[in-house]
Scaffold this motif. Structure first.
Motif, mmCIF file in Angstrom:
data_model
loop_
_atom_site.group_PDB
_atom_site.id
_atom_site.type_symbol
_atom_site.label_atom_id
_atom_site.label_comp_id
_atom_site.label_asym_id
_atom_site.label_seq_id
_atom_site.Cartn_x
_atom_site.Cartn_y
_atom_site.Cartn_z
ATOM 1 N N TYR A 1 36.889 -14.875 36.643
ATOM 2 C CA TYR A 1 35.607 -15.259 36.058
ATOM 3 C C TYR A 1 35.741 -16.547 35.250
ATOM 4 O O TYR A 1 34.920 -17.461 35.367
ATOM 5 C CB TYR A 1 35.091 -14.130 35.162
ATOM 6 N N GLN B 1 40.931 -19.715 37.270
ATOM 7 C CA GLN B 1 42.389 -19.798 37.190
ATOM 8 C C GLN B 1 42.909 -21.230 37.302
ATOM 9 O O GLN B 1 44.115 -21.457 37.172
ATOM 10 C CB GLN B 1 43.009 -18.892 38.258
ATOM 11 N N GLU C 1 43.474 -16.517 33.058
ATOM 12 C CA GLU C 1 44.064 -15.544 33.974
ATOM 13 C C GLU C 1 43.009 -14.832 34.813
ATOM 14 O O GLU C 1 43.320 -14.297 35.874
ATOM 15 C CB GLU C 1 44.889 -14.519 33.187
ATOM 16 N N SER C 2 41.772 -14.813 34.342
ATOM 17 C CA SER C 2 40.729 -14.084 35.071
ATOM 18 C C SER C 2 40.025 -15.004 36.063
ATOM 19 O O SER C 2 39.905 -16.209 35.841
ATOM 20 C CB SER C 2 39.701 -13.510 34.094
#
Length: 289
Positions: free
Chosen positions: A55, A58, A52-53
């Motif tokens: 970093y 996705q 979800e992040s």
């Protein structure tokens, strides 16, 4: 980036890692190990959700607890150039005084992190970072981590090969990384990128129509907390099936002078005895406990 073969001289590889912070070992994993890892890990990656992040990516899938998921991990972590380099770079003796006695102590090393990674088409570049930032490590200074990225498919500049800034382990903590300084770790499947924890790196962008599949393992100093809690990630019953050296690398070893003990004993004893048996066992000499 320098490429070496799996029979390269260890001293030569360590010298490259000290200079550049990174090296590529071609033919790191044999075909049977590679096939076994893919068979064990690909179904879990397929079932995994995307991160979800931004970093973590996705369009990237990640799977941890690899020693629980595959019986083919031991040859990866004990590969001589990887394990040998980690021991040479990280296990540096230090000393302390106990009363009037000057003691030399060499820390152990441990498996801190395991992860299978699938970068799917459409994933952009990951922010450049240092993995030893997990321990708030300061630079320049001695390394605390040696990590590997095993290519399970060919790594190309187009499909998301790991981006690396060679030599960046020597930078201080005020210098920020830039993509213009990074080069892709292009390598065939079965090869591995080894890099120090202080090297700036990040996953590349996948602009192709096929996923990039890899796995990563980090070896850290034994006196640091593991990034992935191996005691919860790998059940005791699984640990008991692994080679002695791998058991110790997973943290079932007392790091000198006395970290990680159980009833003041080496936790390796707990793989064969109960805690009550350890509690009634004669204690070994340990001046700090």
């Amino acid at each position: 980036m320098t490429h070496v073969q799996p029979d390269a001289d260890l001293e030569h590889v360590v010298a490259i890692l000290e200079r550049d912070g990174a090296v590529i070992v071609e033919g790191f994993a044999d075909p049977d190990t590679l096939a076994g890892l893919r068979a064990d890990l690909e179904p879990g990656l397929e079932a995994a959700a995307y991160s979800e992040s931004g970093y973590d990516g996705q369009r990237t899938k990640r799977l941890s607890s690899l020693f629980q998921r595959s019986a083919h991990m031991s040859p990866v972590v004990t590969q001589p150039l990887y394990l040998g380099s980690a021991r040479r770079l990280l296990q540096q003796p230090t000393h302390m005084w106990i009363g009037k006695v000057r003691m030399e102590v060499t820390p152990s090393i441990q498996i801190s992190f395991t992860q299978a990674i699938r970068i799917d088409p459409g994933q952009g570049r990951q922010p450049l970072h240092r993995d030893d930032a997990m321990h708030l490590w300061r630079h320049p200074g001695p390394p605390c981590r040696l990590q590997l990225m095993l290519a399970m498919t060919d790594f190309t500049a187009a499909n998301g090969a790991t981006l690396v800034i060679p030599g960046s382990q020597h930078w201080d903590d005020e210098r920020a990384p830039a993509y213009a300084e990074a080069i892709p770790a292009v390598m065939p499947a079965g090869s591995a990128l080894l890099w120090q924890g202080g090297v700036y790196h990040g996953g590349g962008a996948n602009t192709t129509d096929a996923p990039r599949f890899s796995l990563s393992v980090a070896l850290d100093l034994g006196n640091l907390r593991q990034e992935e809690n191996q005691y919860l990630a790998v059940p005791r019953e699984t640990v008991q099936t692994l080679p002695d050296e791998v058991q110790r690398l997973l943290g079932w070893e007392r790091c000198p002078p006395g970290l990680g003990q159980v009833e003041t004993q080496d936790p390796m004893l707990l793989l064969e005895q109960t805690q009550q048996e350890l509690a009634t066992r004669p204690r070994g000499a340990n001046p700090l406990t």
